[in-house]
Design a protein around this motif. Structure first.
Motif, PDB file in Angstrom:
ATOM      1  N   ASP A   1      40.717 -15.451   6.524  1.00  0.00           N
ATOM      2  CA  ASP A   1      40.111 -14.765   5.380  1.00  0.00           C
ATOM      3  C   ASP A   1      40.254 -15.613   4.121  1.00  0.00           C
ATOM      4  O   ASP A   1      41.170 -16.428   3.994  1.00  0.00           O
ATOM      5  CB  ASP A   1      40.774 -13.407   5.151  1.00  0.00           C
TER       6      ASP A   1
ATOM      7  N   PHE B   1      28.983  -5.347   0.386  1.00  0.00           N
ATOM      8  CA  PHE B   1      29.873  -6.062   1.321  1.00  0.00           C
ATOM      9  C   PHE B   1      31.094  -5.267   1.770  1.00  0.00           C
ATOM     10  O   PHE B   1      32.063  -5.856   2.271  1.00  0.00           O
ATOM     11  CB  PHE B   1      30.358  -7.362   0.660  1.00  0.00           C
TER      12      PHE B   1
ATOM     13  N   TYR C   1      33.270  -6.102   4.850  1.00  0.00           N
ATOM     14  CA  TYR C   1      33.866  -7.430   4.928  1.00  0.00           C
ATOM     15  C   TYR C   1      35.010  -7.626   3.929  1.00  0.00           C
ATOM     16  O   TYR C   1      35.631  -8.689   3.915  1.00  0.00           O
ATOM     17  CB  TYR C   1      32.795  -8.491   4.672  1.00  0.00           C
TER      18      TYR C   1
ATOM     19  N   LYS D   1      38.651  -6.836   2.810  1.00  0.00           N
ATOM     20  CA  LYS D   1      39.858  -6.319   3.425  1.00  0.00           C
ATOM     21  C   LYS D   1      40.703  -5.517   2.445  1.00  0.00           C
ATOM     22  O   LYS D   1      41.181  -4.425   2.764  1.00  0.00           O
ATOM     23  CB  LYS D   1      40.693  -7.478   3.996  1.00  0.00           C
TER      24      LYS D   1
ATOM     25  N   LYS E   1      36.376 -11.451   4.313  1.00  0.00           N
ATOM     26  CA  LYS E   1      36.011 -12.225   5.505  1.00  0.00           C
ATOM     27  C   LYS E   1      35.371 -13.544   5.081  1.00  0.00           C
ATOM     28  O   LYS E   1      34.517 -13.592   4.201  1.00  0.00           O
ATOM     29  CB  LYS E   1      35.052 -11.416   6.371  1.00  0.00           C
TER      30      LYS E   1
ATOM     31  N   VAL F   1      31.445 -14.329   4.479  1.00  0.00           N
ATOM     32  CA  VAL F   1      30.651 -13.769   3.374  1.00  0.00           C
ATOM     33  C   VAL F   1      31.231 -14.122   2.006  1.00  0.00           C
ATOM     34  O   VAL F   1      30.713 -13.670   0.987  1.00  0.00           O
ATOM     35  CB  VAL F   1      30.525 -12.234   3.501  1.00  0.00           C
TER      36      VAL F   1
END
Length: 332
Positions: A161, A207, A210, A212, A275, A278
């Motif tokens: 990540d 988003f 994606y 976290k 992520k 992206v």
């Protein structure tokens, strides 16, 4: 009457006059009941936060304790994915505090709330003896709704990540420190106090699956926030010194004062771990927003032991940990 008196906190005539003349009109409070009753016509989970603000001095370049209290509470809700809706504001006033300063803080609170799109629905006022406060302390609570499908957690962090930051670091802490000590920099360092819910909402809309986790690096700065995330996720985070946005004036002030900008407080930026695939697209979207123009990818998740490492601009690597105490007192 130009100063706060002990009677303004007595619950009697003076207190009611203070509330009705100064507080209620600014916040457009039409009822002074013990609790506010509000409608929440949203699906999703309820997010609740509370915070207290004791900054000294209360007025500083780029903001004051009033907008700081609103923006800080709004941001605490926004970084967990919530849409901030309602706030409460409590004042602890010191006897002798100038009414003109109180009005200035009230107007700052009102303006900040309107900019953030939140409504102040309840509050409280107390007065302490002269010498037993510091002019004004503010406590806030906030309520928001986390829409269905949004679930941010450090436990979702994975190796690979990317670490994103939404703007330059250290501005708030240095703005407060320079005002407190009478330092002058050219150009002046301004606090980054601002509400981030608009920018965060746009990112999550596009988003959310994606992203976290998000955090706002206030007290303890970027270093402490990243260390907290590393410990909570049991993951290693590597950041790159030359990729972290830092204004030259803030860097110079930190060097002069012997401070590490990674530990200086911020009030208008957030950190997100996202992520990898992206990350660039998220940065592109953030840069299109006025509060995200300086956003950057500053690092990545590399292992599974809970460490934070900094790759320095000269090629070395050092461990980043939490400070055992305060680098700067009374910043937020």
């Amino acid at each position: 009457m130009d100063r706060i008196l002990l009677g303004h906190g007595s619950g009697g005539k003076l207190m009611h006059e203070l509330i009705k003349k100064y507080i209620a009109p600014v916040f457009e409070l039409h009822s002074l009941m013990d609790s506010a009753i509000v409608s929440i016509n949203h699906s999703g989970k309820l997010a609740i936060t509370t915070d207290s603000y004791t900054v000294s001095p209360i007025f500083f370049p780029g903001g004051d304790i009033g907008d700081l209290a609103i923006n800080g509470t709004v941001n605490d809700l926004a970084v967990v994915g919530a849409i901030p809706l309602y706030l409460t504001v409590g004042f602890i006033l010191e006897e002798g505090f100038p009414i003109s300063d109180f009005e200035r803080v009230l107007n700052s609170i009102s303006n900040a709330a309107k900019k953030a799109g939140v409504k102040i629905v309840a509050g409280d006022t107390k007065v302490v003896d002269k010498g037993k406060g510091d002019g004004i302390f503010i406590n806030t609570s906030g309520i928001g709704i986390v829409p269905e499908g949004i679930e941010l957690s450090p436990f979702k962090i994975e190796v690979g990540d990317k670490v994103i930051i939404s703007g330059s670091i250290g501005n708030h802490g240095i703005a407060v420190m320079t005002e407190r000590n009478g330092f002058v920099f050219d150009p002046p360092v301004l606090s980054d106090s601002r509400a981030l819910n608009g920018l965060i909402s746009e990112i999550l809309k596009e988003f959310a699956p994606y992203i976290k986790v998000m955090r706002d690096p206030t007290r303890g700065g970027v270093a402490t926030t990243l260390k907290e995330l590393a410990l909570e996720s049991s993951k290693d985070i590597l950041i790159y010194e030359n990729m972290i946005p830092l204004h030259d004036t803030v860097k110079g002030a930190c060097e002069l004062l012997g401070l590490d900008p990674l530990y200086v407080a911020n009030e208008g930026i957030f950190i997100a771990i996202v992520k990898s695939s992206v990350a660039d697209k998220i940065i592109e979207l953030m840069k299109s927003h006025s509060f995200g123009e300086e956003s950057a990818i500053i690092g990545e998740v590399t292992g599974e032991s809970g460490k934070v490492l900094l790759k320095t601009s000269i090629g070395g690597t050092r461990i980043v940990d939490m400070l055992p105490g305060e680098q700067l007192p009374r910043i937020c």
